[in-house]
Each structure stands twice: as structure tokens, then as C-alpha cells.
Design an enzyme around this catalytic site. Sequence first.
Site, PDB file in Angstrom:
ATOM      1  N   TYR A 146     -44.377  10.159  -8.854  1.00  0.00           N
ATOM      2  CA  TYR A 146     -43.258   9.129  -8.700  1.00  0.00           C
ATOM      3  C   TYR A 146     -43.627   7.738  -9.111  1.00  0.00           C
ATOM      4  O   TYR A 146     -42.619   6.963  -9.122  1.00  0.00           O
ATOM      5  CB  TYR A 146     -42.802   9.121  -7.217  1.00  0.00           C
ATOM      6  CG  TYR A 146     -42.352  10.489  -6.657  1.00  0.00           C
ATOM      7  CD1 TYR A 146     -42.093  11.645  -7.443  1.00  0.00           C
ATOM      8  CD2 TYR A 146     -42.067  10.970  -5.402  1.00  0.00           C
ATOM      9  CE1 TYR A 146     -41.699  12.755  -7.129  1.00  0.00           C
ATOM     10  CE2 TYR A 146     -41.716  12.036  -4.889  1.00  0.00           C
ATOM     11  CZ  TYR A 146     -41.479  12.983  -5.688  1.00  0.00           C
ATOM     12  OH  TYR A 146     -40.830  14.313  -5.295  1.00  0.00           O
ATOM     13  N   LYS A 195     -52.730  21.718  -6.416  1.00  0.00           N
ATOM     14  CA  LYS A 195     -52.458  22.903  -7.563  1.00  0.00           C
ATOM     15  C   LYS A 195     -53.749  22.707  -8.653  1.00  0.00           C
ATOM     16  O   LYS A 195     -53.700  22.637  -9.832  1.00  0.00           O
ATOM     17  CB  LYS A 195     -51.148  22.505  -8.266  1.00  0.00           C
ATOM     18  CG  LYS A 195     -50.718  23.499  -9.316  1.00  0.00           C
ATOM     19  CD  LYS A 195     -50.226  24.834  -8.531  1.00  0.00           C
ATOM     20  CE  LYS A 195     -49.724  25.971  -9.711  1.00  0.00           C
ATOM     21  NZ  LYS A 195     -49.386  27.280  -9.143  1.00  0.00           N
ATOM     22  N   ASP A 227     -47.958  26.428  -4.005  1.00  0.00           N
ATOM     23  CA  ASP A 227     -47.175  27.526  -4.072  1.00  0.00           C
ATOM     24  C   ASP A 227     -47.226  28.652  -3.020  1.00  0.00           C
ATOM     25  O   ASP A 227     -46.024  28.991  -2.387  1.00  0.00           O
ATOM     26  CB  ASP A 227     -47.057  28.228  -5.604  1.00  0.00           C
ATOM     27  CG  ASP A 227     -48.288  28.590  -6.120  1.00  0.00           C
ATOM     28  OD1 ASP A 227     -49.289  27.965  -5.648  1.00  0.00           O
ATOM     29  OD2 ASP A 227     -48.646  29.314  -7.118  1.00  0.00           O
ATOM     30  N   ASP A 251     -43.329  15.633  -0.501  1.00  0.00           N
ATOM     31  CA  ASP A 251     -41.934  15.495  -0.417  1.00  0.00           C
ATOM     32  C   ASP A 251     -41.103  16.787  -0.132  1.00  0.00           C
ATOM     33  O   ASP A 251     -40.361  17.019   0.682  1.00  0.00           O
ATOM     34  CB  ASP A 251     -41.483  14.774  -1.766  1.00  0.00           C
ATOM     35  CG  ASP A 251     -40.104  14.283  -1.807  1.00  0.00           C
ATOM     36  OD1 ASP A 251     -39.386  14.358  -0.721  1.00  0.00           O
ATOM     37  OD2 ASP A 251     -39.567  14.044  -2.952  1.00  0.00           O
ATOM     38  N   ASP A 255     -39.626  18.644   3.639  1.00  0.00           N
ATOM     39  CA  ASP A 255     -38.363  19.021   3.915  1.00  0.00           C
ATOM     40  C   ASP A 255     -38.374  20.384   4.234  1.00  0.00           C
ATOM     41  O   ASP A 255     -37.448  20.756   5.238  1.00  0.00           O
ATOM     42  CB  ASP A 255     -37.549  18.741   2.697  1.00  0.00           C
ATOM     43  CG  ASP A 255     -37.125  17.410   2.432  1.00  0.00           C
ATOM     44  OD1 ASP A 255     -37.489  16.427   3.393  1.00  0.00           O
ATOM     45  OD2 ASP A 255     -36.140  17.004   1.771  1.00  0.00           O
TER      46      ASP A 255
END
Length: 365
Positions: A146, A195, A227, A251, A255
Site C-alpha cells: 500500500y 507467502k 492462503d 487487511d 476482515d
Amino acid sequence: MKLNIGCISGDGIGPEIVREAKKVLDAIAVKYGHEISYTEILLGGASIDVHGVPLTQEAIQAAKESDAVLMGSIGGDANTSPWYQLPPDRRPEAGLLAIRKELGLFANLRPAVLYEELADACPLKKETSEAGFDLLIMRELTGGLYFGERRTTVENGLRTAVDTLVYNENEIRRIAVKAFDIARKRRGKVTSVDKANVLDSSRLWRAVVNEVAKDYPDVELSHMLVDNCAMQLVKDPAQFDVILTENMFGDILSDEASMVTGSIGMLASASLNDTKFGLYEPSHGSAPDIAGKDIANPIATILSAAMMLRYSFDLDKEADDIERAVKQVLKEGFRTADIMPEGGKASGENKCSCSEMGSRIAERI
Ligand code: NAD
């Protein structure tokens, strides 16, 4: 102890829920002999209404002079509020982004707790929800994808977009230290999520987390690919204590974790810098649709206040006391409208207002 707390009531339901959190903090102060002073700070729409801008230098200064800041939430209805006629950098949310930056808040903590009494709201399988869970996602907030360089180009009519994901070892180390410190205050387990089978930034992440772990032999560390973590959160969330991860993964996972609890009005959050300072706020927004009606759920804000006591003031016993009082009031059957099950009255639940919920929790301190 003297607690110097900055208080951002904010917009929408903000003033209502912060009022209830203060009631509970005041009850803690009386019981444990602390002295709390609150400094009111204007941010977001409330600041626009008075100063024409969502954040002033005085507000930044007041926040910096506080030991910690408790916040409701900011913002209004984007379709109807005049705040959204202003240019983007003058709107309420711009103030929040700017104050987070000014305060150097790089670690975002989002606990996801499933309370036994609210298990029916959990969308997971019955055996999973009945087991309950209590996990915390520690998300890096100021680096990664970001904040990396980005551009979109067109060459020979072909549009191409690039985003870059950059982390240096210092940025990884400081958030890893926070995660291990916080795991020590919980069940002593860190799952670092990356990852590393694909990304260089993840391989560095994993290497630095392993280095930090050497200073915390009492904390159990494991690594998990993002994942797999996304799947495990719905399959078996009870396996997690602290999940440590970078900005974008955090992020998305935070959620997901909040959705599996099923009740947005219950979710606290904190953003910390490299001192004891933190900004504590509910995970939800300012809910303009129910503002001023005294029906909002104040529990997320009350639990954010508990996090403040635990992480900024090291008052673990007092924080435990707030969490226990919340559980007790839920056990007694009291529910704000958002967590009231359909036909709840028949099964013994009692609907209560925002202020009644705050008073009941404060009374049980
Ligand atoms: P929201 O979280 O405010 O509301 C979503 C839904 O959940 C609404 O139906 C609302 O009534 C309900 N809800 C939220 N909190 C509740 C509570 N404590 N008790 C009972 N019900 C509750 O999200 P939104 O509608 O997308 O956003 C509204 C405003 O909040 C926007 O201006 C947005 O920018 C702002 N916002 C602020 C923050 C923040 O201050 N950190 C975070 C998210 C959204």
C-alpha cells in the site's frame, strides 16, 4: 496511577459509545484508585464543523501529549453529509489517516473473539462456533504494497500497472517485537503469516521473525502461508493466538476474522507506535444510520478501552476486569439491538439501549 487519556468522540455514534467507555473507565479508576484525566480532541467531521479542516495542529499536539488516545469513530453518510462535498483531503477520513501518520502508528491489533453467548451469530459450523475462539491479528500498517511505488503506463496501446511491495528488516523487526511482547500477555503463541514460497519480501519477513524469536524462547512460533491461513480461519480459528502479518495480508485476514465472529459492534482495535502510546478504537465506523438514537452497541469501544489499559498502561488486571464485566452482562442476557437474536425475548434475552449497556457493564466492575 495517573492516566492522561486523549479522547476523540468523533462523529455519528462516536460520542454515544465513547461516553459509555468513559463510564466503564471511571468505574475502574474508582475501584483501583487510579486518576484519569481526559483531554477532548476534535477529529473528522466534528473538527470540520468547528475549524473547517478534519485535523488541526492543536489536535495533533493534544494527542501527542496524551499517554494514549481513545476514539469513537469518524465520518458521515457519504451521500447526504456536506463533509463529502469538500475536496478529498479535507474530508473526515483524511484527518484520521493524517493523525495515524503523525503518531507513527505502525502496528494494528484486531482481536477477534467469539463469545459463548453470541455463538449463534457465528457463520461457522456449529462444532467450531461452540468451541469458541480468541485470536488477535497484528497487522503491519505503514509499509508493504500500500505504500510502495506504483504506476500505470500505456505502451503500444497496452495498459500496464505496477505496484511494489517493499519491506526492510527494521520495519519487520519492530512489528515482530510487538507481536512477541503481546503474545507474552496472552497465550504465548505467534503464527507468522507470509507467502514465502513465492515472495522475496516474505522470505525476508520469515528470516527476521525467526531472528526476533530467539529473544522469546517462552513464545511458540510457527509460520503459515497466507492462503492456508485464510482457510484455517474458517476451519479452526481456535488454533490461533497472535497472527503476525504484513499490511495487505493483514487487511484481508483481519476482515475475514471479524466476519467469523458475526457481530461488528463487539470488535475492538488498537494501533501502536514504538513507545507505549496507542490509538484505541472500535473496528466499526460511525454508523450514521443509527446515530443519536441511543441504540448503538458500545461494547467494541469498551473493549478498546480495556486494550488501552493492557497495552499502553500495563494494567492487565483492570483490563481483565472490563472483559469479565462484558461477559457477565452478556451472560445475564442483556443485548443491544445489533446482537439481539430474532425471537430473543423468548429465549431470555433483554434488549437494552447503548447507555443502559454501558451502565450495566460499569456496575459490574
Ligand atoms: P459502519 O461500520 O459505520 O456501519 C455498518 C453497519 O453496521 C451499519 O448498519 C451500522 O448501523 C452498523 N453498526 C456499526 N457499528 C455499530 C454499533 N456499534 N452498534 C450497532 N450497529 C453498528 O460502516 P459504514 O456504514 O460503511 O460507514 C459509516 C461511516 O463510518 C463512513 O463515513 C465511514 O467512512 C466511517 N468509518 C470510519 C471508521 C473509523 O473511524 N475508523 C471505520 C470505518 C468506517
